[in-house]
Design an enzyme around this catalytic site. Structure first.
Site, mmCIF file in Angstrom:
data_model
loop_
_atom_site.group_PDB
_atom_site.id
_atom_site.type_symbol
_atom_site.label_atom_id
_atom_site.label_comp_id
_atom_site.label_asym_id
_atom_site.label_seq_id
_atom_site.Cartn_x
_atom_site.Cartn_y
_atom_site.Cartn_z
ATOM 1 C CG ASP B 197 -1.772 1.235 1.044
ATOM 2 O OD1 ASP B 197 -1.455 2.158 0.649
ATOM 3 O OD2 ASP B 197 -3.106 0.993 1.891
ATOM 4 C CG HIS B 198 1.207 4.144 -3.267
ATOM 5 N ND1 HIS B 198 0.125 3.545 -4.214
ATOM 6 C CD2 HIS B 198 1.039 5.388 -3.111
ATOM 7 C CE1 HIS B 198 -0.667 4.599 -4.433
ATOM 8 N NE2 HIS B 198 -0.178 5.853 -3.827
ATOM 9 C CG HIS B 260 -4.191 4.440 -0.252
ATOM 10 N ND1 HIS B 260 -3.312 3.519 -0.352
ATOM 11 C CD2 HIS B 260 -4.591 4.940 -1.650
ATOM 12 C CE1 HIS B 260 -3.133 3.307 -1.697
ATOM 13 N NE2 HIS B 260 -3.685 4.074 -2.571
#
Lengths: 428, 510
Positions: B197-198, B260
């Site tokens: 999950d960047h 996010h």
């Protein structure tokens, strides 16, 4: 984690038989019984452990000889400093201590496990081959060659078995030099080979040349040996293009990080262009680490060295900045109550910056293990003061070496490559 | 060294980012012909190389169905990174020799067998020690099959020397995430699976943990006794752009909220872990997500607002509405905006509303977490704004990364009027260097086998389960959760303001 021993009793072989034996050990027919040969790296260690050998011989330390830096070894060295009436700032494993203990009587025998006593930080990396050259204090001891297969067993379990082997060459220094011929076939070109010179850079220079030629990667400690020899050797090796790793430089990382941190806020960076004075205090009488730090700062800020000289108390040098203004540098050895095991560790750094149009800035970095009262005095009342404490690194040499091996590079760190020649030039 | 250079960058900082060293290994990228590889992954690897964080015994093996050679792959990556290469051509020259390519279709067993052979040759050639990280940058429908193929070929059998990185989205809902987890867990151990999950790669998201747990001043007040509400916002100014095909099937809820925003919520609300250890941290994140629920699970329309951007902009530069975007169904009911209210049923947060919103074509691009504190029990002073403003701690994730704390001070003058002021911390002012891209951090962590910033199976499932009532409602009776239109480049539909107005609150207008 405690150090790991080889699983089988090392086999003593005639030196000439070692390469053939190891070749057979890793032949496809044998692999079922020994696991898979790790396709990792070879590490060749020069492991004199003179202080440990003498302290055990004289009954000041219990055996076996391991070649590792233990708390007991350091404590025995500290006691030897007192007993030999050496200056209180003498590092506990320094040359002076070795010389003093070497002159004391004692014939306590001890098992010699150098090369068989593997630090877990190293074994976790699954080296394919660990070759230890273990010179003995007996001047006429013949060459003994020991070989053992070795499979690291992680304490937490799991993982497939990727095995390696250990080879120990033990004997007097002359005997070892005669046995060097077997080393070449033991270091296959397809794997990276590292040479860790875990001794003084003053001793056996020819042997060092033979062992640590390119493309082998060299690990040394520029705090061990005479400063001139340490810095010259470092410079020569770096300039030759060899991958050189200096444990003394590695121990500077907290100092470099803390100093960089001071100038991270952009509004402080301008001060870097206006440094007029740099002072460094180090422990004991070994300036190499302090000079490496000074050289790194000078190189990063684009200063040129004009001159360097020394007197009984200090090394003094002059640089010019990019704008032609002179920067004065002084390095002093200062007494400390409990010296580090590594000679010449940093005690303090002071930078004085005097911009034309804003108040001057004084930056002082101090080690957390002691004060830096000398640097905190001296008329800085009109300067803006930034003072930081630099944490002490309590890592053993084995841990530092494992760190280097774990992320191996085939070139010298560019910062060290730039700083090393300048540090050598700074030493008058 | 010129004065100019010294003030632009900190010359003493150069070359010091070598915190943890990555062990020798080969990174295998599946989907190497795709966008992510040349836009994010290879640039991130090149950056790591420039920072000397990659060992010399390192290789990148690109894999995709296209029949490229090593040279073609290198050439394409070189074209894509042309600007960065200009800055440091020497480094690229050294780095490019570490790039290799193998045509692989993960569904073909013989291809995967051939891949294994190629990896062995790379091990010999580059001394990469049989240590491998497999990065699945492929369509989500290939995640399960890809993992199975790797496991069947024996490429995941050593849990210490092989790991798999899986891109988002991990599943489409609770059921599909569970099913995918079951598959990947049969292929390898949980500690070999890195669900990316960047957002977790962002310095400022990680800083929430440091701020909370490295300081003593925040944690004692980080609870229901002192905090009255929390707002989490991730706002974008851009529209759907070229992602209409994907976005039409996901919408803002799946694209942003489930991953996010939920991760930001978890890090903001989690209990302090006993130690800084991947499992300890992920345990706490999973626990807080398991305790989180929609404010009204039975009638979710009371706590969730969906929106969709309409036209906007000015006469000179008009912006088209979502339904007019290329590739979008003209009658689409996909949400481009979501706002919702959540509660966390635990001792720390009982009764504290967490408001979460995200949207495209909003007025500003920003991500932030805002903690609003309870009012002082007695108002002793007149306030310039009528009543005292509640204290707020604002954690700015992007842009202008940092934090600010809003509190009341005495307004200058002879009276005793109070007014709010902001005390600021800015990454730019304090560090003055741009942070690494999230992928630099996450790729390095995956190759270091450090899963701290990756989501564990139970976290993913808890996040999907949290939104199941909404997803079911959208599926079964979408009219109960209508998409409210909003003008492009505004702060979303009025219904979202009404959601907070019912609680006597306002969204923060940053």
């Amino acid at each position: 984690m405690s150090p790991q021993l080889t699983l089988q009793t090392p086999l003593e072989l005639a030196p000439a038989d070692v390469p053939t034996y190891l070749e057979q050990l890793w032949s496809p027919e044998q692999q079922g019984s020994t696991g898979t040969g790790a396709n990792t790296f070879c590490l060749l260690i020069w492991q004199p452990a003179w202080a440990e050998q003498h302290l055990i011989r004289t009954g000041r330390l219990n055996g076996p000889i391991t070649g590792q830096q233990s708390d007991q070894l350091v404590a025995a060295g500290q006691q030897a400093v007192i007993d030999a009436d050496l200056p209180s700032g003498t590092p506990p494993l320094a040359e002076a201590v070795i010389s003093a203990v070497a002159g004391w009587d004692g014939i306590n025998p001890s098992e010699d496990l150098r090369g068989q006593y593997i630090d877990p930080a190293l074994s976790a990396l699954q080296p394919r081959r660990l070759i230890t050259l273990a010179p003995m204090i007996e001047a006429d001891h013949p060459l003994e060659t020991l070989v053992a297969a070795y499979c690291p067993l992680p304490e937490e379990g799991g993982g497939t078995t990727a095995c390696g082997d250990v080879v120990v060459l033990r004997g007097s220094q002359n005997a070892l030099e005669e046995g060097l011929a077997i080393l070449q076939p033991l270091l296959p070109a397809r794997m990276p080979a590292w040479v860790w010179w875990n001794g003084s850079l003053d001793e056996a220079p020819d042997l060092l040349d033979q062992l640590a030629g390119t493309p082998r990667r060299l690990i040394l400690d520029s705090a061990v040996g005479t400063p001139r020899q340490c810095l010259d050797l470092l410079r020569t090796r770096v300039q030759s293009g060899q991958a050189v790793n200096d444990l003394n430089w590695l121990r500077l990382s907290n100092w470099r990080e803390t100093l960089a941190m001071v100038f991270d806020p952009p509004q402080r960076r301008e001060a870097l262009n206006h440094i007029t004075q740099m002072e460094i205090d180090v422990e004991s009488n070994h300036p190499a680490q302090g000079l490496l730090l000074a050289a790194w700062i000078a190189d990063r800020l684009g200063w040129k060295l004009i001159s360097s000289d020394s007197d009984d108390e200090a090394i003094n040098a002059r640089f010019t900045r990019g704008d032609g203004v002179e920067v004065r540098f002084q390095l002093m050895s200062v007494p400390v109550g409990q010296p580090s095991v590594h000679p010449g560790q940093m005690v303090g750094l002071r930078l004085i910056c005097k911009p034309d149009s804003s108040p001057g800035v004084c930056v002082i970095l101090c080690t957390e293990s002691g004060g830096c009262m000398r640097l905190e005095s001296g008329g800085m009342a009109d300067l803006e003061l930034h003072e930081e404490i630099v944490p002490v690194q309590n890592r053993t040499p084995e841990m530092d070496v494992a760190r280097l091996l774990g992320g191996g590079h085939d070139t010298t760190n560019p910062l060290l490559a730039s700083a090393a020649p300048l540090a050598a030039s700074l030493l008058p | 060294m010129s004065a100019m250079l010294a003030t632009v960058t900190n010359p003493l900082r150069v070359g010091l980012r070598q915190e943890r060293v990555i062990a020798p290994q080969c990174l295998v990228i599946f989907g190497a012909s795709g966008d992510l590889t040349h836009r994010k992954l290879v640039p991130a690897l090149f950056e790591l190389f420039r920072q000397r964080r990659l060992p010399s015994e390192f290789a990148v093996l690109g894999c995709a169905r296209r029949p490229w050679s090593d040279e073609e792959f290198r050439g394409k990556m070189g074209d894509a990174l042309a600007k960065r290469i200009e800055e440091d051509p020497q480094a690229w020259e050294q780095f490019v020799g570490k790039l290799f390519y193998e045509p692989v279709d993960l569904q073909q067993p013989d291809h995967v067998f051939r891949l294994g052979e190629r990896l062995e040759r790379i091990d010999e050639q580059c001394s990469t020690h049989g240590n491998r990280t497999f990065y699945l940058s492929v369509s989500p429908k290939f995640y399960a099959g890809g993992c199975r193929s790797l496991a069947d070929a024996g490429l995941l059998k050593d849990p210490k020397r092989s790991r798999v990185v899986i891109e988002k989205p991990f599943g489409r809902d609770y059921g599909s995430a569970q099913a995918l987890n079951r598959v990947v867990q049969t292929c390898g151990q949980e500690n070999q699976i890195f669900r990316i999950d960047h957002y977790l790669g962002k310095e400022t998201v990680q800083n929430i943990m440091v701020l909370r747990f490295a300081n003593t001043i925040f944690e004692p007040i980080w609870n229901r006794n002192y905090i009255s509400s929390v707002q989490i916002t991730a706002a974008e100014t851009v529209g759907v752009e070229e992602r209409a095909g994907y976005y039409e099937t996901s919408g803002a809820l799946r694209d942003m909220v489930q991953n996010h925003l939920t991760q930001m919520l978890a890090i903001t609300a989690m209990e302090p872990p006993g130690r800084f250890d991947p499992e300890a941290i992920r345990n706490e994140k999973a626990k807080v997500l398991q305790a989180t629920r929609l404010a009204d699970e039975l009638e979710p329309w009371n706590c969730c607002i969906r929106g969709q951007y309409g036209p906007g902009g000015s006469n000179e530069s008009p912006l088209s509405g979502y339904r007019k975007e290329p590739g979008v169904d003209p009658n689409s009911t996909t949400e481009t905006y979501v706002a919702m209210k959540l509660f966390i049923d635990n001792w720390r947060w009982q009764g504290v509303p967490f408001y979460v919103r995200t949207g495209k074509r909003l007025a500003k691009r920003l991500s932030e977490v805002v903690l609003t504190f309870r009012e002082a029990p007695v108002h002793l002073f007149d306030a310039a704004a009528g009543g005292p403003t509640a204290n707020q701690l604002i954690l700015r994730i992007q842009p202008d990364e940092g934090a600010e704390f809003r509190f009341e001070v005495k307004s200058p003058g002879s009276g005793m009027r109070s007014r709010p002021i902001d005390m600021e911390f800015s990454y730019d002012d304090s560090f003055g260097e741009p942070s690494d891209e999230g992928y630099v951090r996450l790729l390095a962590d995956a190759m270091l086998s450090d899963p701290t910033l990756f989501t564990r199976s139970d976290e993913v499932e808890a996040a999907w389960r949290l939104y199941t009532p909404l997803l079911e409602l959208i599926e079964d009776s979408p009219w109960q959760l209508p998409v409210h239109p909003y003008e492009s480049r505004t702060w979303g539909p009025a219904a979202a303001d009404a959601l907070l107005a019912r609680d006597g609150l306002l969204w923060r207008r940053p």
